[in-house]
Design an enzyme around this catalytic site. Structure first.
Site, mmCIF file in Angstrom:
data_model
loop_
_atom_site.group_PDB
_atom_site.id
_atom_site.type_symbol
_atom_site.label_atom_id
_atom_site.label_comp_id
_atom_site.label_asym_id
_atom_site.label_seq_id
_atom_site.Cartn_x
_atom_site.Cartn_y
_atom_site.Cartn_z
ATOM 1 N N LYS A 1 38.121 43.266 42.438
ATOM 2 C CA LYS A 1 38.423 44.551 43.135
ATOM 3 C C LYS A 1 37.089 44.800 43.163
ATOM 4 O O LYS A 1 35.706 44.964 42.942
ATOM 5 C CB LYS A 1 38.868 45.166 42.418
ATOM 6 N N TYR B 1 49.617 45.442 49.066
ATOM 7 C CA TYR B 1 49.703 46.051 48.107
ATOM 8 C C TYR B 1 51.415 46.519 49.000
ATOM 9 O O TYR B 1 51.921 47.855 48.104
ATOM 10 C CB TYR B 1 49.232 47.329 47.928
ATOM 11 N N PHE C 1 50.750 55.496 42.996
ATOM 12 C CA PHE C 1 49.878 55.539 42.820
ATOM 13 C C PHE C 1 48.858 54.797 43.782
ATOM 14 O O PHE C 1 48.463 54.465 44.399
ATOM 15 C CB PHE C 1 49.410 54.400 41.954
ATOM 16 N N ARG D 1 47.028 35.164 34.723
ATOM 17 C CA ARG D 1 47.498 36.388 34.610
ATOM 18 C C ARG D 1 47.114 36.727 33.240
ATOM 19 O O ARG D 1 46.267 38.125 32.640
ATOM 20 C CB ARG D 1 49.251 36.662 35.181
ATOM 21 N N THR E 1 46.996 45.644 32.858
ATOM 22 C CA THR E 1 47.129 45.990 33.796
ATOM 23 C C THR E 1 46.455 47.470 33.533
ATOM 24 O O THR E 1 45.265 47.856 34.367
ATOM 25 C CB THR E 1 48.606 46.971 34.791
ATOM 26 N N ARG F 1 40.694 42.413 31.741
ATOM 27 C CA ARG F 1 40.363 43.914 32.420
ATOM 28 C C ARG F 1 39.329 44.597 30.978
ATOM 29 O O ARG F 1 39.638 45.707 31.010
ATOM 30 C CB ARG F 1 42.124 44.171 32.864
ATOM 31 N N ASN G 1 40.641 48.333 37.821
ATOM 32 C CA ASN G 1 41.143 47.092 36.628
ATOM 33 C C ASN G 1 40.406 46.222 36.871
ATOM 34 O O ASN G 1 40.261 45.042 35.834
ATOM 35 C CB ASN G 1 42.529 47.248 36.095
ATOM 36 N N HIS H 1 42.631 41.006 40.633
ATOM 37 C CA HIS H 1 43.916 41.283 41.006
ATOM 38 C C HIS H 1 44.375 39.586 40.693
ATOM 39 O O HIS H 1 43.782 39.155 40.456
ATOM 40 C CB HIS H 1 44.068 41.646 42.228
ATOM 41 N N GLU I 1 50.890 36.522 49.661
ATOM 42 C CA GLU I 1 49.446 36.637 49.117
ATOM 43 C C GLU I 1 47.891 36.042 49.691
ATOM 44 O O GLU I 1 46.889 36.007 50.136
ATOM 45 C CB GLU I 1 49.268 37.291 48.281
HETATM 46 P P1 IDP Z 1 49.041 44.332 38.421
HETATM 47 O O1 IDP Z 1 47.747 44.233 39.227
HETATM 48 O O2 IDP Z 1 48.766 43.822 36.603
HETATM 49 O O3 IDP Z 1 49.882 43.109 38.392
HETATM 50 P P2 IDP Z 1 50.622 45.883 39.565
HETATM 51 O O4 IDP Z 1 51.991 46.360 38.620
HETATM 52 O O5 IDP Z 1 51.056 45.273 40.434
HETATM 53 O O6 IDP Z 1 49.626 45.922 38.209
HETATM 54 O O7 IDP Z 1 49.794 47.621 40.247
HETATM 55 C C1 IDP Z 1 48.805 46.990 41.177
HETATM 56 C C2 IDP Z 1 47.554 47.728 40.879
HETATM 57 O O8 IDP Z 1 47.595 49.108 40.999
HETATM 58 C C3 IDP Z 1 47.219 47.623 39.403
HETATM 59 O O9 IDP Z 1 46.256 46.569 38.916
HETATM 60 C C4 IDP Z 1 46.622 48.470 39.547
HETATM 61 O O10 IDP Z 1 44.984 48.832 40.117
HETATM 62 C C5 IDP Z 1 47.113 49.711 39.909
HETATM 63 N N1 IDP Z 1 47.694 50.752 39.382
HETATM 64 C C6 IDP Z 1 49.251 50.093 39.066
HETATM 65 N N2 IDP Z 1 49.592 50.810 37.943
HETATM 66 C C7 IDP Z 1 48.609 52.215 38.073
HETATM 67 C C8 IDP Z 1 48.540 53.835 37.852
HETATM 68 O O11 IDP Z 1 49.882 54.137 36.471
HETATM 69 N N3 IDP Z 1 47.892 54.470 38.647
HETATM 70 C C9 IDP Z 1 47.127 53.672 39.366
HETATM 71 N N4 IDP Z 1 46.883 53.101 39.481
HETATM 72 C C10 IDP Z 1 47.936 52.072 39.037
HETATM 73 MG MG MG Z 2 51.303 42.821 40.733
#
Ligand code: IDP
Ligand code: MG
Length: 132
Positions: free
Chosen positions: A9, A49, A57, A85, A91, A102, A112, A115, A126
């Site tokens: 990212k 997304y 968010f 993962r 996350t 991360r 973070n 992805h 994707e």
């Molecule tokens: P993941 O990347 O671990 O699969 P997801 O829930 O799919 O997590 O969320 C996608 C992306 O959205 C995360 O990697 C992060 O960059 C962002 N994100 C997830 N939850 C939050 C939040 O609560 N606040 C702000 N950004 C978030």
């Molecule tokens: Mg995800």
């Protein structure tokens, strides 16, 4: 063998840790089948997304993901989706286990560093999105 999509990212690109993350990918035994650097528009990030369109968010996330260049990688390996993962970690970097990417490189739950696809269906979408 399974394929998954990984992204380095914008925060990690700006931190100049592309090399360290790719080294980890290779050390973990993944085969890098394709790789490219791109700068998404916010509209493209929103399409990528789309599953999160109703999340609070969504706007901030897609603004962040279009704030700079990203590195996109098509990875292959045994149980690649789950394996990648695990290497990424939770996350929220604060919740991610020591030794995960991360935990090491993430800044916040949004910024973070990396992805990874979360299921065969999302991996398919994707991979098509970036490498069709
Ligand atoms: P993941 O990347 O671990 O699969 P997801 O829930 O799919 O997590 O969320 C996608 C992306 O959205 C995360 O990697 C992060 O960059 C962002 N994100 C997830 N939850 C939050 C939040 O609560 N606040 C702000 N950004 C978030
Ligand atoms: Mg995800």
């Amino acid at each position: 063998m399974e394929k998954t999509l990984a992204i380095i990212k914008p925060d990690a690109v700006k931190k100049r840790v592309i090399g360290k993350i790719i080294q980890r990918i290779e050390d973990e035994g993944f085969e890098i089948l394709k790789m490219k650097m791109v700068h998404l528009s916010q509209d493209e990030a929103k399409r990528f997304y789309y599953v999160h369109k109703d999340k609070p968010f969504y706007n901030s996330l897609t603004e962040f993901m279009s704030s700079g260049r990203i590195v996109v990688l098509l990875l292959e390996g045994e149980e690649a989706i789950k394996h990648w993962r695990e290497v990424m970690g939770a996350t929220d970097p604060a919740q991610a286990k020591p030794g995960t990417l991360r935990r090491e490189f993430g800044f916040s739950i949004e910024r973070n560093a990396v992805h990874g696809s979360d299921s065969p269906q999302t991996a398919e979408f994707e991979i098509q999105f970036f490498f069709k």
